[in-house]
Design an enzyme around this catalytic site. Sequence first.
Site, PDB file in Angstrom:
ATOM      1  N   CYS A   1       0.169   0.110  10.342  1.00 58.36           N
ATOM      2  CA  CYS A   1      -0.415  -1.079   9.098  1.00 58.36           C
ATOM      3  C   CYS A   1       1.256  -2.072   8.560  1.00 58.36           C
ATOM      4  CB  CYS A   1      -1.458   0.015   8.533  1.00 58.36           C
ATOM      5  SG  CYS A   1      -1.586  -1.313   7.072  1.00 58.36           S
TER       6      CYS A   1
ATOM      7  N   CYS B   1       0.755  -1.205   0.146  1.00 57.71           N
ATOM      8  CA  CYS B   1      -0.015   0.083  -0.031  1.00 57.71           C
ATOM      9  C   CYS B   1       0.616   1.387  -0.505  1.00 57.71           C
ATOM     10  CB  CYS B   1      -0.978  -0.078   0.648  1.00 57.71           C
ATOM     11  SG  CYS B   1      -1.662   1.279   1.430  1.00 57.71           S
TER      12      CYS B   1
END
Length: 326
Positions: free
Chosen positions: A67, A60
């Site tokens: 994350c 991402c």
Amino acid sequence: MHSDDATPSFRHDWSVDELRAIHDTPLNDLLYRAQTEHRQYHDSEKVQLCTLLSIKTGACPENCGYCPQSAHYDAGVEAESLMDVDKVLEAAVCAKKNGSTRFCMGASWRDAPQNEQFDRVLDMVRGVSALDLEVCCTLGMLTQDQAEQLADAGLTAYNHNLDTSPEFYDQVVTTRTYDERLQTLQRVRDAGTTLCTGGILGMGESIRDRMKMLEVLASHDPHPESVPINLLVPVPGTPMADLPPVDPFEMVRMVATARIAMPGSVVRFAAGRTGMSQELQALCFMAGANSIFTGEKLLTTPNPGEDHDKALLEKMGMTPMELARA
Ligand code: SAM
Ligand code: DTB
Ligand code: SF4
């Protein structure tokens, strides 16, 4: 449960100080108040079971400090491209068999793509909806047109977390702004889809930041229908891997304050149950949590699993919520 209260007049003007005062109430009183609110709008013995599936994993472009899927860090998550529709629907059938009434599909995108991949997600939404499950997606930022296409495909809810207060946000992520987050929530609302938005405890934020986030969430009219409260899952390789753990009582107080601020919403006791005692989880239910993610995995990190949840609910005399719209 009072089902005759069709249009409750929930408050949208909570101040941070008011919320903080509630949060800091002696625990017995706080739980009593949270339970009192809870029972007016929910069945206190029911908990909604939801299943998560990561339909597109890792790599991402965002730099969210918590994350493991961010390409900025090496957290050992193997990147996987968008899944095939069939495989996703197989997982949804399985989730339904195991008692879930909501199926939530997560993708590690900054914003949802404008190509064949988005059409594939629309097919997934149609397919899951046809199984008579609530369908939720979390795909990053959306355009108005995408929000409307998702709504047309049968999306029940869109998950897009605010994560923390506007003031603390740049300590968490710098590749997007709080306002962009709010804008996507507004687009989803305008398209007629329900909102699932909440945050994470344990990122180094203060209790005031948590209250500020609740103030922003509760200022939405109507309130978000679903408010996930995640406890940080510390993943080695991410910048937040070594932060001190949250005091368990703070989790209970946060759930209770969310319940009191947004009495009609489903409060989702989301990430972070692995490693929590059954007693602590029971306290979170007593504080007003009425939904959990079930199954062995969240998106990329472990979750307690069905056997654990079944045992816990049995001990508490709680039962899974049935599907409201079936
Ligand atoms: N990329 C999309 C986005 O950020 O909106 C969707 C997927 S993202 C993984 C969904 C949510 O998971 C995040 O908003 C965050 O609140 C939560 N999350 C991610 N990693 C987490 C962690 N390590 N611990 C707790 N919650 C986490
Ligand atoms: C939410 O608030 N929590 C869920 C769901 N919405 C998408 C995600 C938790 C992810 C935890 C880290 C992981 O498993 O990768
Ligand atoms: Fe990407 Fe979402 Fe993870 Fe942030 S939380 S890095 S946007 S997958």
